[in-house]
Every structure is written in structure tokens, then in C-alpha cells.
Design a protein around this motif. Structure first.
Motif, PDB file in Angstrom:
ATOM      1  N   VAL A 170       0.036  37.077 -20.881  1.00  0.00           N
ATOM      2  CA  VAL A 170       1.255  36.778 -20.111  1.00  0.00           C
ATOM      3  C   VAL A 170       0.877  36.009 -18.839  1.00  0.00           C
ATOM      4  N   MET A 171      -0.217  36.458 -18.167  1.00  0.00           N
ATOM      5  CA  MET A 171      -0.643  35.769 -16.937  1.00  0.00           C
ATOM      6  C   MET A 171      -1.038  34.329 -17.239  1.00  0.00           C
ATOM      7  N   ARG A 172      -1.741  34.126 -18.365  1.00  0.00           N
ATOM      8  CA  ARG A 172      -2.164  32.755 -18.713  1.00  0.00           C
ATOM      9  C   ARG A 172      -0.945  31.854 -18.955  1.00  0.00           C
ATOM     10  N   ILE A 173       0.085  32.429 -19.610  1.00  0.00           N
ATOM     11  CA  ILE A 173       1.305  31.646 -19.861  1.00  0.00           C
ATOM     12  C   ILE A 173       1.973  31.291 -18.534  1.00  0.00           C
ATOM     13  N   LEU A 174       2.033  32.263 -17.609  1.00  0.00           N
ATOM     14  CA  LEU A 174       2.677  32.004 -16.309  1.00  0.00           C
ATOM     15  C   LEU A 174       1.882  30.987 -15.491  1.00  0.00           C
ATOM     16  N   TRP A 175       0.524  31.091 -15.549  1.00  0.00           N
ATOM     17  CA  TRP A 175      -0.315  30.149 -14.786  1.00  0.00           C
ATOM     18  C   TRP A 175      -0.161  28.712 -15.317  1.00  0.00           C
ATOM     19  N   SER A 176       0.028  28.607 -16.654  1.00  0.00           N
ATOM     20  CA  SER A 176       0.080  27.264 -17.237  1.00  0.00           C
ATOM     21  C   SER A 176       1.446  26.600 -17.028  1.00  0.00           C
ATOM     22  N   SER A 177       2.431  27.366 -16.559  1.00  0.00           N
ATOM     23  CA  SER A 177       3.770  26.792 -16.371  1.00  0.00           C
ATOM     24  C   SER A 177       4.001  26.434 -14.896  1.00  0.00           C
ATOM     25  N   LYS A 178       4.597  25.265 -14.673  1.00  0.00           N
ATOM     26  CA  LYS A 178       4.886  24.867 -13.291  1.00  0.00           C
ATOM     27  C   LYS A 178       6.165  25.539 -12.790  1.00  0.00           C
ATOM     28  N   GLU A 179       7.044  25.902 -13.727  1.00  0.00           N
ATOM     29  CA  GLU A 179       8.326  26.516 -13.375  1.00  0.00           C
ATOM     30  C   GLU A 179       8.284  28.014 -13.691  1.00  0.00           C
ATOM     31  N   PRO A 180       9.090  28.817 -12.969  1.00  0.00           N
ATOM     32  CA  PRO A 180       9.229  30.233 -13.355  1.00  0.00           C
ATOM     33  C   PRO A 180       9.810  30.346 -14.770  1.00  0.00           C
ATOM     34  N   LEU A 181       9.392  31.359 -15.503  1.00  0.00           N
ATOM     35  CA  LEU A 181       9.800  31.486 -16.912  1.00  0.00           C
ATOM     36  C   LEU A 181      10.632  32.747 -17.134  1.00  0.00           C
ATOM     37  N   SER A 182      11.569  32.660 -18.083  1.00  0.00           N
ATOM     38  CA  SER A 182      12.312  33.858 -18.485  1.00  0.00           C
ATOM     39  C   SER A 182      11.487  34.611 -19.526  1.00  0.00           C
ATOM     40  N   VAL A 183      11.921  35.819 -19.843  1.00  0.00           N
ATOM     41  CA  VAL A 183      11.187  36.614 -20.852  1.00  0.00           C
ATOM     42  C   VAL A 183      11.189  35.894 -22.189  1.00  0.00           C
ATOM     43  N   ARG A 184      12.337  35.275 -22.528  1.00  0.00           N
ATOM     44  CA  ARG A 184      12.428  34.546 -23.815  1.00  0.00           C
ATOM     45  C   ARG A 184      11.452  33.360 -23.842  1.00  0.00           C
ATOM     46  N   ASP A 185      11.318  32.677 -22.660  1.00  0.00           N
ATOM     47  CA  ASP A 185      10.369  31.545 -22.589  1.00  0.00           C
ATOM     48  C   ASP A 185       8.940  32.045 -22.843  1.00  0.00           C
ATOM     49  N   ILE A 186       8.614  33.176 -22.195  1.00  0.00           N
ATOM     50  CA  ILE A 186       7.260  33.727 -22.345  1.00  0.00           C
ATOM     51  C   ILE A 186       7.023  34.107 -23.804  1.00  0.00           C
ATOM     52  N   GLN A 187       8.025  34.744 -24.397  1.00  0.00           N
ATOM     53  CA  GLN A 187       7.899  35.161 -25.808  1.00  0.00           C
ATOM     54  C   GLN A 187       7.697  33.948 -26.719  1.00  0.00           C
ATOM     55  N   ASP A 208       6.177  31.287 -26.081  1.00  0.00           N
ATOM     56  CA  ASP A 208       4.839  30.711 -25.941  1.00  0.00           C
ATOM     57  C   ASP A 208       3.778  31.425 -26.784  1.00  0.00           C
ATOM     58  N   PHE A 209       4.135  32.598 -27.310  1.00  0.00           N
ATOM     59  CA  PHE A 209       3.196  33.316 -28.201  1.00  0.00           C
ATOM     60  C   PHE A 209       3.261  32.713 -29.605  1.00  0.00           C
ATOM     61  N   ASP A 210       2.171  32.892 -30.381  1.00  0.00           N
ATOM     62  CA  ASP A 210       2.226  32.476 -31.784  1.00  0.00           C
ATOM     63  C   ASP A 210       3.325  33.269 -32.488  1.00  0.00           C
ATOM     64  N   SER A 211       3.954  32.639 -33.458  1.00  0.00           N
ATOM     65  CA  SER A 211       5.062  33.328 -34.142  1.00  0.00           C
ATOM     66  C   SER A 211       4.605  34.621 -34.816  1.00  0.00           C
ATOM     67  N   GLU A 212       3.305  34.656 -35.227  1.00  0.00           N
ATOM     68  CA  GLU A 212       2.812  35.867 -35.914  1.00  0.00           C
ATOM     69  C   GLU A 212       2.572  37.019 -34.948  1.00  0.00           C
ATOM     70  N   SER A 213       2.218  36.687 -33.700  1.00  0.00           N
ATOM     71  CA  SER A 213       1.862  37.771 -32.775  1.00  0.00           C
ATOM     72  C   SER A 213       2.839  37.887 -31.608  1.00  0.00           C
ATOM     73  N   GLN A 214       4.095  37.467 -31.848  1.00  0.00           N
ATOM     74  CA  GLN A 214       5.085  37.536 -30.766  1.00  0.00           C
ATOM     75  C   GLN A 214       5.434  38.979 -30.437  1.00  0.00           C
ATOM     76  N   PRO A 215       5.224  39.409 -29.180  1.00  0.00           N
ATOM     77  CA  PRO A 215       5.632  40.772 -28.839  1.00  0.00           C
ATOM     78  C   PRO A 215       7.148  40.854 -28.656  1.00  0.00           C
ATOM     79  N   ALA A 216       7.665  42.061 -28.740  1.00  0.00           N
ATOM     80  CA  ALA A 216       9.117  42.238 -28.564  1.00  0.00           C
ATOM     81  C   ALA A 216       9.479  41.988 -27.105  1.00  0.00           C
ATOM     82  N   VAL A 217      10.733  41.632 -26.889  1.00  0.00           N
ATOM     83  CA  VAL A 217      11.197  41.367 -25.513  1.00  0.00           C
ATOM     84  C   VAL A 217      11.013  42.608 -24.636  1.00  0.00           C
ATOM     85  N   THR A 218      11.319  43.777 -25.192  1.00  0.00           N
ATOM     86  CA  THR A 218      11.189  45.022 -24.396  1.00  0.00           C
ATOM     87  C   THR A 218       9.728  45.256 -23.991  1.00  0.00           C
TER      88      THR A 218
END
Lengths: 284, 153
Positions: B39-56, B58-68
Motif C-alpha cells: 500500500v505504501m509503495r502504491i501511495l509513494w508512486s502516485s503524485k495525487e492522493p488515492l481513494s481505497v478503490r484506486d489503491i485496490q 493498483d493490485f494485480d487482479s489475482e491478489s486484490q485485497p478486499a476494500v475492508t
């Protein structure tokens, strides 16, 4: 009889040196002399021990050889041979212990230098060559300045660069440069290794402590000769206040006291390249 | 005999359960740590703040964690001071890293270099590494008592 003399020499070097060298406060005035005496007595003790061992082996071999030619008492050659082999055994065990402790120390040091290299990779914003040594300025808001002898680099934080004047910053760099130039890292390693091999021995601990203090005073004195009393005392004072470090303040007082007693030389001007980096462009 | 045998079995199975539980906890902690790192790597690589859906996304479709799960991870990172949470806009909150990656790494490096005295011995610090005895010796040499005069001023 010479063996007894050598054993006495070792005992004097191990037990007498720490007592002799910690009498009074002359070490603070003459740190280079004190450092030289510590290392001379340490080397004398080591040489004495090595010569004692070689001598005992030689006596053993000689006694063994002469027992065939003369009517030597039956037990004497046997005792001498056992003593000789015992000396070789102690020598081997000592080498093994030193190698094991040294390996641990080298691994730890390499780990630390790896961390420093990572810090330099991610936080360096400026590098300079001052007096032929690489000085890296890192973007860190903490009063940090150190030399890493394993990778021959001086690291100064942006906080220190912003806080000090060019001459004070130069004094810090020359202090650290002295450590690298005079191989203080090796002196400290030697005393750390000695303490690691002789845990609990007061003499080894005192040797290590004395070396840690004397290298700082020697580096202060050389920085004074290059940058002047005011620059070194002022840098030490400012960083003592920021670090809340009493020993730095005492070192500042020592340097300032030397100016009053007329010791030292005329200061040179700070290199222009530091004026752009340091916090106060007009110097002291 | 049967009683002692059953006691032994009970103790053995309890110990086995405890060991398994500990292994599960360790594995869970490791997974949690890995997820926080990702999650930290995804946030560091983005110039803009991200929503939970945006973060989700960015994960591979096979290993996407649940929003909760991601919300739990983000809350834990926020409590640690590593993530900043923005105000809700149209019911959606955006998250950003509190510190840049180099800053976080340099802080961690400096902590390891300065907090451990054994490690600090490998470096030659301008502040020195003087013991209380050395400070006493300096005080005596300078004719001072207690803390230095300059400190008291």
C-alpha cells in the motif's frame, strides 16, 4: 631468567600502563603523546608476549636436543617440551579467538557502512571534495556529522550545514578529515578488538575508552591549527547546545582555553565552496 | 497409566495448537506487513492522493485485497503516522503518504546508526563517544565542577 623478565614486561604493559597513563590530567593537554604512549605500551605488551612464546618454544627444543648429549635430569626436557607445546597451543587459541572476534566486528562494520551507503543514496543533495576527501551533505533535520572510515566519506546533515557558519562548517569537516587522514578508525578498531578478546579486563576497557576520547581531542587540535580556535570552539559550542552534549561543551571550553594560553596558529579563510552551503554566509 | 497417557495427549495437543496458532499469527503478521508495504509503495508512486478503490485497482487482479481489508491497513498506517487521510469529498476519502520514501528510509537508517552504541563505534561522530569518566577528566583538566560553566549560563 630472560623469560621471567619478558613475563614481567607483559605484566607491566597490561597492568601498569592503564595506571600510569591515567594519572593526572596531562592527557587532555597532550592527547597525541598520550595516544602514542598507549599504543607503544600495547605494542610492547604484544611483542613481549610473542617473544616469550617463541623463547619458550626455543628453550624446549634446545632442552630436548641437549638431553641426548648430556646427563640432563630426566624430567626437565619433558617439562620444557610440554611448556613449548602449551605455548603453541595458547598461540593457536589466541589467533582463533582474534580471528573470530575480528570477523564479527568486520561483519557489523560492513552492515553499518551499508546503512550509510543507503542513506547517501536516498538523502544526498550535494557532494564536495574538501582537502581531497568526499563530503556528502544529506537532507536530514538532525544535528549529525560523522566520518565513515570504511567508505572514506564525511557525512554532514542539512541541519548542521544550515546551523553553522562557513568557517564552523569547515572546522567540522577538518575535524572529521583528521579522523580519516590519521586512520583513527583503525585505532578504534584495534582497541575494540582488544576489548572483545579480553572481556572484563580493566586495562582493555581503559585502552578503548582512552582511544575514543584522545582521537576526538587530536582531531579538535588539528582542526584548530587549520581553521582557528574560534571556528572550532564555536562549532562545538553550537552543536553541544543542539545535542545537549556536555562533553562537546567541555571540548569547546578546552579549545577556547588554548587560545587564551597562546597555543595554535592563525586561521585560514573557509573555502568559497562552503560559503554557498553553510547557514551564515558572512562567517563568524 | 491411561490417565497419565491422556494427560500427556492433552498437553501435547494443547502445545501443538499453541504452536500452530503462533505460526498462524506470525504468518498473519508477515502478510499484514507485506500488505502495508505494498500500500505504501502504491501511495509513494502516485503524485495525487488515492481513494481505497484506486489503491485496490493498483493490485494485480489475482491478489486484490478486499476494500475492508485495505481500509483496515490504511487506518493502521494512519495511526503509525505513515499515511495522511484527506477530508471526504462526495463520500470518498483520499489517502496519501505522510513522508516521502527517501525521507522514511533516511530516518530509518539514521535511527539504526545513532541509536545503537555498538554500531556507532564503527563511525567517527563529531559529537564523540565520551564516557562519564572522560567527561570528569575533562572537567578536572579545565578546573570545572559539575556541569560546564557555559552550560549554566
Amino acid at each position: 631468567m630472560p623469560i621471567v623478565g619478558l613475563i614481567v614486561l607483559c605484566a607491566v604493559a597490561i597492568l601498569g600502563a592503564p595506571r600510569l597513563l591515567t594519572i593526572g590530567t596531562w592527557q587532555i593537554r597532550r592527547p597525541r603523546l598520550a595516544m602514542a604512549l598507549w599504543h607503544f605500551l600495547f605494542a610492547a605488551g604484544l611483542c613481549g608476549a610473542a617473544v616469550t612464546m617463541v623463547w619458550s618454544v626455543w628453550v624446549a627444543v634446545d632442552a630436548n636436543a641437549s638431553s641426548h648429549d648430556h646427563n640432563t635430569a630426566n624430567l626437565l626436557p619433558l617439562i620444557m617440551v610440554i611448556a613449548g607445546w602449551a605455548s603453541l597451543g595458547v598461540f593457536g587459541a589466541t589467533i582463533a579467538l582474534v580471528m573470530q572476534r575480528a570477523e564479527t566486528m568486520v561483519v557489523d562494520d560492513r552492515d553499518v557502512y551499508g546503512n550509510v551507503a543507503t542513506l547517501l543514496d536516498v538523502a544526498t543533495y550535494q557532494t564536495l571534495a574538501v582537502s581531497g576527501t568526499k563530503v556528502a551533505f544529506v537532507d536530514v533535520q538532525a544535528p549529525i556529522a560523522f566520518a565513515a572510515p570504511g567508505i572514506n566519506v564525511i557525512v554532514i546533515s542539512s541541519f548542521v550545514a544550515d546551523t553553522l557558519s562557513p568557517r564552523e562548517l569547515w572546522a567540522v569537516i577538518e575535524h572529521e578529515h583528521t579522523h580519516l587522514r590519521q586512520r583513527h578508525g583503525w585505532s578504534k578498531r584495534l582497541t575494540r578488538l582488544n576489548s572483545a578478546c579480553l572481556p572484563g579486563l580493566m586495562a582493555a576497557e581503559k585502552f578503548e575508552r582512552a582511544t575514543s576520547m584522545l582521537v576526538e581531542l587530536i582531531a579538535d587540535d588539528r582542526a584548530v591549527r587549520i581553521c582557528g580556535h574560534d571556528a572550532v570552539a564555536s562549532a562545538l559550542h553550537k552543536l553541544a547546545v543542539l545535542n545537549g552534549n556536555e562533553s562537546m561543551q567541555l571540548r569547546a571550553d578546552r579549545v577556547a582555553g588554548r587560545r587564551c594560553s597562546g597555543r595554535g596558529t592563525t586561521a585560514l579563510a573557509a573555502p568559497d565552496i562552503l560559503k554557498a552551503l553553510a547557514g551564515e554566509p558572512n562567517g563568524l | 497409566m491411561r490417565s497419565s497417557c491422556s494427560q500427556f495427549t492433552a498437553v501435547f495437543s494443547a502445545s501443538l495448537t499453541l504452536n500452530l496458532q503462533m505460526e498462524v499469527n506470525v504468518a498473519e503478521r508477515r502478510m499484514r506487513g507485506e500488505l502495508e508495504g505494498m500500500v505504501m509503495r502504491i501511495l509513494w508512486s502516485s503524485k495525487e492522493p488515492l481513494s481505497v478503490r484506486d489503491i485496490q485497482a493498483d493490485f494485480d487482479s489475482e491478489s486484490q485485497p478486499a476494500v475492508t481489508t485495505l481500509l483496515t491497513v490504511l487506518e493502521r498506517l494512519r495511526i503509525k503516522g505513515q499515511v495522511k487521510r484527506g477530508d471526504a469529498v462526495a463520500g470518498i476519502r483520499h489517502y496519501s503518504a505522510a513522508q516521502t520514501e527517501p525521507k522514511l528510509i533516511s530516518d530509518a537508517m539514521l535511527a539504526t546508526l545513532t541509536e545503537s552504541s555498538v554500531r556507532a563505534e564503527a563511525l567517527l561522530n563529531f559529537a564523540g563517544n565520551l564516557s562519564d569518566d572522560d567527561v570528569d577528566l575533562l572537567r578536572r583538566a579545565l578546573g570545572k565542577r559539575g556541569r560546564s560553566a557555559s552550560d549554566q549560563n
